[in-house]
Design a protein around this motif. Structure first.
Motif, PDB file in Angstrom:
ATOM      1  N   GLU A  94      -6.428   3.234   8.192  1.00 55.84           N
ATOM      2  CA  GLU A  94      -7.499   2.573   7.440  1.00 55.84           C
ATOM      3  C   GLU A  94      -6.955   1.401   6.627  1.00 55.84           C
ATOM      4  O   GLU A  94      -7.601   0.364   6.517  1.00 55.84           O
ATOM      5  N   VAL A  95      -5.758   1.563   6.063  1.00 59.69           N
ATOM      6  CA  VAL A  95      -5.125   0.479   5.294  1.00 59.69           C
ATOM      7  C   VAL A  95      -4.898  -0.726   6.202  1.00 59.69           C
ATOM      8  O   VAL A  95      -5.253  -1.861   5.858  1.00 59.69           O
ATOM      9  N   PHE A 104      -6.546  -4.368   5.743  1.00 62.47           N
ATOM     10  CA  PHE A 104      -5.716  -5.470   5.247  1.00 62.47           C
ATOM     11  C   PHE A 104      -4.849  -6.146   6.304  1.00 62.47           C
ATOM     12  O   PHE A 104      -4.107  -7.062   5.993  1.00 62.47           O
ATOM     13  N   GLY A 105      -4.925  -5.681   7.533  1.00 62.24           N
ATOM     14  CA  GLY A 105      -4.174  -6.336   8.607  1.00 62.24           C
ATOM     15  C   GLY A 105      -2.944  -5.548   9.025  1.00 62.24           C
ATOM     16  O   GLY A 105      -2.366  -4.814   8.243  1.00 62.24           O
ATOM     17  N   LYS A 106      -2.561  -5.707  10.269  1.00 64.75           N
ATOM     18  CA  LYS A 106      -1.478  -4.898  10.849  1.00 64.75           C
ATOM     19  C   LYS A 106      -0.107  -5.206  10.270  1.00 64.75           C
ATOM     20  O   LYS A 106       0.814  -4.411  10.369  1.00 64.75           O
ATOM     21  N   THR A 152     -15.304   1.608   0.228  1.00 65.13           N
ATOM     22  CA  THR A 152     -14.648   2.909   0.309  1.00 65.13           C
ATOM     23  C   THR A 152     -13.132   2.742   0.351  1.00 65.13           C
ATOM     24  O   THR A 152     -12.624   1.903   1.090  1.00 65.13           O
ATOM     25  N   PRO A 153     -12.412   3.550  -0.448  1.00 64.46           N
ATOM     26  CA  PRO A 153     -10.944   3.484  -0.421  1.00 64.46           C
ATOM     27  C   PRO A 153     -10.374   3.963   0.913  1.00 64.46           C
ATOM     28  O   PRO A 153     -11.038   4.698   1.657  1.00 64.46           O
ATOM     29  N   ALA A 208       0.873  -1.174   0.000  1.00 58.49           N
ATOM     30  CA  ALA A 208       0.000   0.000   0.000  1.00 58.49           C
ATOM     31  C   ALA A 208       0.907   1.220   0.000  1.00 58.49           C
ATOM     32  O   ALA A 208       1.949   1.226   0.655  1.00 58.49           O
ATOM     33  N   TYR A 209       0.518   2.241  -0.747  1.00 57.02           N
ATOM     34  CA  TYR A 209       1.330   3.458  -0.834  1.00 57.02           C
ATOM     35  C   TYR A 209       0.434   4.665  -1.102  1.00 57.02           C
ATOM     36  O   TYR A 209      -0.668   4.531  -1.639  1.00 57.02           O
TER      37      TYR A 209
END
Length: 175
Positions: free
Chosen positions: A138-139, A143-145, A131-132, A9-10
């Protein structure tokens, strides 16, 4: 990380994005599963300069006028559907004969593409139709820590990039 078939993620111009090596079938498979997305949709490629996406584009099928329009808007928040080279993998084009590409002006994307030495997949950080993500928190919640996350600031754009089909001039996504 990206050369190891991982998805990261970026920060992008308007939200957090998910990306991976566009030439890695294994990474693309992970991304499709993660987003619960159909392979038929294809993906957007983002790059820091045209040389990073040139191999995906059939430039012979672009007129000088079309090229002028593209380069007038780049770098910037404009994604163009361009004629795809015949050897571009199906997972990038989906059911289309075009490839979606953007040359970004966002410093975080420029640094990432330059470090990777190539274009990356750029899709919103979310499960399809949800929602993005706009923050690192939020990421991680989505998607997990332990999800690979490039920290940085998202840009000032309020909406995702406009998508323009350069072949017929149609605006595919406007916001």
């Amino acid at each position: 990380m990206l050369h190891d078939d991982n998805v990261i993620a970026y920060p992008t111009e308007s939200m957090f994005g998910l990306g991976c090596n566009p030439n890695s079938k294994k990474a693309i498979k992970k991304l499709l599963i993660l987003k619960k997305r159909s392979i038929e949709k294809g993906f957007i490629l983002v790059a820091s300069d045209f040389n990073q996406i040139k191999m995906y584009v059939n430039e012979n099928n672009l007129s000088n006028k079309q090229k002028q329009k593209i380069f007038f808007h780049w770098p910037g928040p404009f994604t163009f559907l361009l004629p795809a080279n015949p050897d571009v993998p199906y997972w990038l084009t989906g059911k289309f004969n075009t490839v979606a590409v953007r040359i970004s002006a966002h410093i975080e994307i420029i640094k990432l593409c330059n470090a990777f030495k190539g274009a990356l997949i750029s899709t919103s950080a979310n499960i399809s139709n949800f929602t993005p993500c706009f923050t690192p928190e939020e990421v991680l919640k989505c998607f997990g820590k332990d999800f690979p996350l490039l920290h940085g600031k998202i840009g000032n754009e309020k909406n995702p990039s406009k998508i323009i089909n350069i072949i017929n001039g149609k605006l595919i996504r406007h916001v």
